[in-house]
Design a protein around this motif. Sequence first.
Motif, PDB file in Angstrom:
ATOM      1  N   MET A  60     -17.894   0.092   7.339  1.00  0.00           N
ATOM      2  CA  MET A  60     -16.504   0.404   6.946  1.00  0.00           C
ATOM      3  C   MET A  60     -16.210   1.878   7.236  1.00  0.00           C
ATOM      4  O   MET A  60     -15.135   2.211   7.761  1.00  0.00           O
ATOM      5  CB  MET A  60     -16.307   0.128   5.445  1.00  0.00           C
ATOM      6  CG  MET A  60     -16.400  -1.321   5.062  1.00  0.00           C
ATOM      7  SD  MET A  60     -14.883  -2.203   5.464  1.00  0.00           S
ATOM      8  CE  MET A  60     -15.197  -3.756   4.621  1.00  0.00           C
TER       9      MET A  60
ATOM     10  N   GLN B  95     -19.913   5.069  -8.473  1.00  0.00           N
ATOM     11  CA  GLN B  95     -20.601   5.449  -9.714  1.00  0.00           C
ATOM     12  C   GLN B  95     -21.474   6.684  -9.548  1.00  0.00           C
ATOM     13  O   GLN B  95     -22.077   7.134 -10.528  1.00  0.00           O
ATOM     14  CB  GLN B  95     -21.434   4.271 -10.254  1.00  0.00           C
ATOM     15  CG  GLN B  95     -22.537   3.761  -9.351  1.00  0.00           C
ATOM     16  CD  GLN B  95     -22.070   2.651  -8.421  1.00  0.00           C
ATOM     17  OE1 GLN B  95     -20.969   2.712  -7.870  1.00  0.00           O
ATOM     18  NE2 GLN B  95     -22.906   1.652  -8.221  1.00  0.00           N
TER      19      GLN B  95
ATOM     20  N   GLU C 253     -21.154   5.734  -3.279  1.00  0.00           N
ATOM     21  CA  GLU C 253     -20.773   4.754  -4.291  1.00  0.00           C
ATOM     22  C   GLU C 253     -19.900   5.406  -5.354  1.00  0.00           C
ATOM     23  O   GLU C 253     -20.112   6.577  -5.717  1.00  0.00           O
ATOM     24  CB  GLU C 253     -22.014   4.174  -4.964  1.00  0.00           C
ATOM     25  CG  GLU C 253     -22.838   3.297  -4.049  1.00  0.00           C
ATOM     26  CD  GLU C 253     -24.000   2.655  -4.788  1.00  0.00           C
ATOM     27  OE1 GLU C 253     -24.263   1.462  -4.540  1.00  0.00           O
ATOM     28  OE2 GLU C 253     -24.645   3.348  -5.603  1.00  0.00           O
TER      29      GLU C 253
ATOM     30  N   PHE D 178       0.830  -1.211   0.000  1.00  0.00           N
ATOM     31  CA  PHE D 178       0.000   0.000   0.000  1.00  0.00           C
ATOM     32  C   PHE D 178       0.863   1.260   0.000  1.00  0.00           C
ATOM     33  O   PHE D 178       0.478   2.269  -0.582  1.00  0.00           O
ATOM     34  CB  PHE D 178      -0.965  -0.016   1.192  1.00  0.00           C
ATOM     35  CG  PHE D 178      -2.175  -0.882   0.952  1.00  0.00           C
ATOM     36  CD1 PHE D 178      -3.364  -0.324   0.509  1.00  0.00           C
ATOM     37  CD2 PHE D 178      -2.126  -2.249   1.154  1.00  0.00           C
ATOM     38  CE1 PHE D 178      -4.474  -1.106   0.256  1.00  0.00           C
ATOM     39  CE2 PHE D 178      -3.236  -3.038   0.903  1.00  0.00           C
ATOM     40  CZ  PHE D 178      -4.406  -2.469   0.451  1.00  0.00           C
TER      41      PHE D 178
ATOM     42  N   HIS E 160     -15.797  -4.756  -7.087  1.00  0.00           N
ATOM     43  CA  HIS E 160     -17.032  -4.792  -6.281  1.00  0.00           C
ATOM     44  C   HIS E 160     -18.137  -3.947  -6.910  1.00  0.00           C
ATOM     45  O   HIS E 160     -19.303  -4.110  -6.564  1.00  0.00           O
ATOM     46  CB  HIS E 160     -16.771  -4.269  -4.862  1.00  0.00           C
ATOM     47  CG  HIS E 160     -16.064  -5.254  -3.989  1.00  0.00           C
ATOM     48  ND1 HIS E 160     -16.720  -6.130  -3.147  1.00  0.00           N
ATOM     49  CD2 HIS E 160     -14.740  -5.507  -3.833  1.00  0.00           C
ATOM     50  CE1 HIS E 160     -15.838  -6.880  -2.504  1.00  0.00           C
ATOM     51  NE2 HIS E 160     -14.619  -6.513  -2.905  1.00  0.00           N
ATOM     52  N   ILE E 161     -17.769  -3.014  -7.767  1.00  0.00           N
ATOM     53  CA  ILE E 161     -18.777  -2.170  -8.419  1.00  0.00           C
ATOM     54  C   ILE E 161     -19.448  -3.016  -9.492  1.00  0.00           C
ATOM     55  O   ILE E 161     -18.756  -3.690 -10.265  1.00  0.00           O
ATOM     56  CB  ILE E 161     -18.113  -0.913  -9.037  1.00  0.00           C
ATOM     57  CG1 ILE E 161     -17.427  -0.089  -7.930  1.00  0.00           C
ATOM     58  CG2 ILE E 161     -19.141  -0.068  -9.792  1.00  0.00           C
ATOM     59  CD1 ILE E 161     -16.630   1.117  -8.454  1.00  0.00           C
ATOM     60  N   PRO E 162     -20.796  -3.022  -9.569  1.00  0.00           N
ATOM     61  CA  PRO E 162     -21.443  -3.835 -10.603  1.00  0.00           C
ATOM     62  C   PRO E 162     -20.854  -3.515 -11.978  1.00  0.00           C
ATOM     63  O   PRO E 162     -20.587  -2.345 -12.290  1.00  0.00           O
ATOM     64  CB  PRO E 162     -22.918  -3.417 -10.503  1.00  0.00           C
ATOM     65  CG  PRO E 162     -23.072  -2.888  -9.115  1.00  0.00           C
ATOM     66  CD  PRO E 162     -21.744  -2.287  -8.735  1.00  0.00           C
TER      67      PRO E 162
ATOM     68  N   LEU F  59      -8.569  -2.466  -4.804  1.00  0.00           N
ATOM     69  CA  LEU F  59      -9.335  -3.702  -4.594  1.00  0.00           C
ATOM     70  C   LEU F  59     -10.838  -3.453  -4.489  1.00  0.00           C
ATOM     71  O   LEU F  59     -11.564  -4.237  -3.861  1.00  0.00           O
ATOM     72  CB  LEU F  59      -8.844  -4.428  -3.313  1.00  0.00           C
ATOM     73  CG  LEU F  59      -7.334  -4.619  -3.200  1.00  0.00           C
ATOM     74  CD1 LEU F  59      -6.969  -5.251  -1.861  1.00  0.00           C
ATOM     75  CD2 LEU F  59      -6.805  -5.466  -4.337  1.00  0.00           C
ATOM     76  N   ALA F  60     -11.315  -2.377  -5.097  1.00  0.00           N
ATOM     77  CA  ALA F  60     -12.732  -2.006  -4.963  1.00  0.00           C
ATOM     78  C   ALA F  60     -13.487  -2.028  -6.286  1.00  0.00           C
ATOM     79  O   ALA F  60     -14.697  -2.265  -6.282  1.00  0.00           O
ATOM     80  CB  ALA F  60     -12.843  -0.617  -4.327  1.00  0.00           C
TER      81      ALA F  60
ATOM     82  N   GLY G 226     -13.016   1.228   2.103  1.00  0.00           N
ATOM     83  CA  GLY G 226     -13.086   0.196   3.138  1.00  0.00           C
ATOM     84  C   GLY G 226     -12.796   0.787   4.504  1.00  0.00           C
ATOM     85  O   GLY G 226     -13.352   1.826   4.882  1.00  0.00           O
TER      86      GLY G 226
HETATM   87  C1  LIG Z   1     -11.876  -5.539  -0.685  1.00  0.00           C
HETATM   88  S1  LIG Z   1     -12.514  -4.009  -0.061  1.00  0.00           S
HETATM   89  C2  LIG Z   1     -11.155  -2.911  -0.340  1.00  0.00           C
HETATM   90  C3  LIG Z   1     -11.108  -1.816   0.669  1.00  0.00           C
HETATM   91  C4  LIG Z   1      -9.884  -0.909   0.594  1.00  0.00           C
HETATM   92  N1  LIG Z   1      -9.854  -0.120  -0.607  1.00  0.00           N
HETATM   93  C5  LIG Z   1      -8.600  -1.688   0.741  1.00  0.00           C
HETATM   94  O1  LIG Z   1      -7.827  -1.796  -0.217  1.00  0.00           O
HETATM   95  O2  LIG Z   1      -8.367  -2.223   1.841  1.00  0.00           O
HETATM   96  C6  LIG Z   1     -13.694  -3.510  -1.302  1.00  0.00           C
HETATM   97  C7  LIG Z   1     -14.535  -2.308  -0.910  1.00  0.00           C
HETATM   98  O3  LIG Z   1     -15.299  -1.879  -2.039  1.00  0.00           O
HETATM   99  C8  LIG Z   1     -16.496  -1.343  -1.524  1.00  0.00           C
HETATM  100  N2  LIG Z   1     -17.515  -1.180  -2.575  1.00  0.00           N
HETATM  101  C9  LIG Z   1     -18.499  -2.041  -2.922  1.00  0.00           C
HETATM  102  N3  LIG Z   1     -19.276  -1.500  -3.887  1.00  0.00           N
HETATM  103  C10 LIG Z   1     -18.759  -0.273  -4.159  1.00  0.00           C
HETATM  104  C11 LIG Z   1     -19.151   0.799  -5.027  1.00  0.00           C
HETATM  105  N4  LIG Z   1     -20.215   0.690  -5.834  1.00  0.00           N
HETATM  106  N5  LIG Z   1     -18.413   1.928  -5.015  1.00  0.00           N
HETATM  107  C12 LIG Z   1     -17.325   2.044  -4.210  1.00  0.00           C
HETATM  108  N6  LIG Z   1     -16.930   1.062  -3.365  1.00  0.00           N
HETATM  109  C13 LIG Z   1     -17.639  -0.067  -3.330  1.00  0.00           C
HETATM  110  C14 LIG Z   1     -16.872  -2.336  -0.431  1.00  0.00           C
HETATM  111  O4  LIG Z   1     -17.830  -1.818   0.467  1.00  0.00           O
HETATM  112  C15 LIG Z   1     -15.532  -2.608   0.210  1.00  0.00           C
HETATM  113  O5  LIG Z   1     -15.272  -1.779   1.310  1.00  0.00           O
END
Ligand SMILES: C[S@@+](CC[C@H](N)C(=O)[O-])C[C@H]1O[C@@H](n2cnc3c(N)ncnc32)[C@H](O)[C@@H]1O
Length: 176
Positions: free
Chosen positions: A50, A70, A68, A2, A90-92, A86-87, A23
């Motif tokens: 979170m 988006q 979000e 990181f 997670h976004i659709p 890593l996010a 997160g």
């Molecule tokens: C695996 S964690 C990564 C957290 C942090 N960025 C890290 O590297 O430790 C994925 C994160 O994406 C978030 N997430 C899910 N949908 C999302 C969205 N539409 N927009 C932004 N974040 C989203 C989740 O809530 C979660 O906290």
Amino acid sequence: MFTRLASLAGVRPGHRVLDVGCGTGYLSRIIAPVAGAGGHVTGIDPSAAMIGHARDRAPANCSYQVGEGQALDFPDASFDVVVSSLAVHHIPADARPAAAREMFRVLRPGGRVLIAESRPPANPLLARLAGPLFGAAMRHDPRDLLAGLLPGAGFTVEDDGELPIMLYYVRGVRPA
Ligand SMILES: C[S@@+](CC[C@H](N)C(=O)[O-])C[C@H]1O[C@@H](n2cnc3c(N)ncnc32)[C@H](O)[C@@H]1O
């Protein structure tokens, strides 16, 4: 890992930084001392739990809000750097282009975006094991996930590469 991401993002003292899908705020807390007292790091995440965790540990120059990727609730050109670790997976899938366009919109011209995602190990045997062991994010090459996302939103891709352990990043700039 990181710390390397924070360095690759090119954060400088005084920068306004947005962490999309922050997160628990781990990356934002690493970036905070680099942005310094004259800068600010904002984290957004759809999970209130979170965000609560991140707020409990927030340095003075960090703030967090539920949201979000988006549909970012920030004015145009209000950040110097956007990071996301890593996010994006997670976004659709159908909302990812909108998330990239939002990152572009909130960055000032000349501002940079850095997105990092998990990648399968290079070793073919380990790559086969990675899915069952570490979950869906490890089954696919993040190049497929991220290819075209930044250019599609208007960014120029400056750099991409692999980082240990099992991370792939892509960095783009919003043309000035
Ligand atoms: C695996 S964690 C990564 C957290 C942090 N960025 C890290 O590297 O430790 C994925 C994160 O994406 C978030 N997430 C899910 N949908 C999302 C969205 N539409 N927009 C932004 N974040 C989203 C989740 O809530 C979660 O906290």
